[in-house]
Design a protein around this motif. Structure first.
Motif: not given
Length: 127
Positions: A34-42, A87-94
């Motif tokens: 799987a892929w997850f993502r985490q944006a700053l502060g979310k 722009a809302e796809d900006t995140a760290v992807y794990f």
């Protein structure tokens, strides 16, 4: 088991990007990925998942229709192609690996089903 994600970077809105994740030290072909993502502060958000044999694929609402998850068991790798980036796809992807004990979207979208996690790769969508 170690997971290494690649492919993040700075891209312009509307562009495409493919992330890769290589797994070592385990039996890759037995894992759901799987892929997850985490944006700053979310909170961490589910992006996509694929079963061990590629028969089942699941996508988060925010990326459905714009993304494709795939895997190559011969290369111990899973990929996430994302199109029409915003722009809302900006995140760290794990990337994550595990042996889900259930089936269906409500199973594969849960962080609890994945035992192994990569360090993440940053995707920044900006002009």
């Amino acid at each position: 088991v170690q997971l290494q994600a690649y492919g993040g970077g700075l891209v312009q809105p509307g562009a495409s990007l493919t992330l890769s994740c290589v797994v070592s030290g385990g039996l890759f072909s037995s894992y759901g990925m799987a892929w997850f993502r985490q944006a700053l502060g979310k909170e961490r958000e589910f992006v996509a998942a694929i079963s061990w044999n590629s028969d089942a694929r699941y996508y988060g609402f925010s990326v459905k229709g714009r993304s494709t998850i795939s895997r190559d068991n011969a290369k111990n790798a899973v990929y996430l192609q994302m199109n029409s980036l915003k722009a809302e796809d900006t995140a760290v992807y794990f990337c994550a690996a595990g042996r889900p004990t259930c089936s269906g979207y409500e199973c594969y979208d849960s962080t609890w089903e994945y035992s192994y996690w990569g360090q993440g790769t940053l995707v920044t969508v900006s002009s």
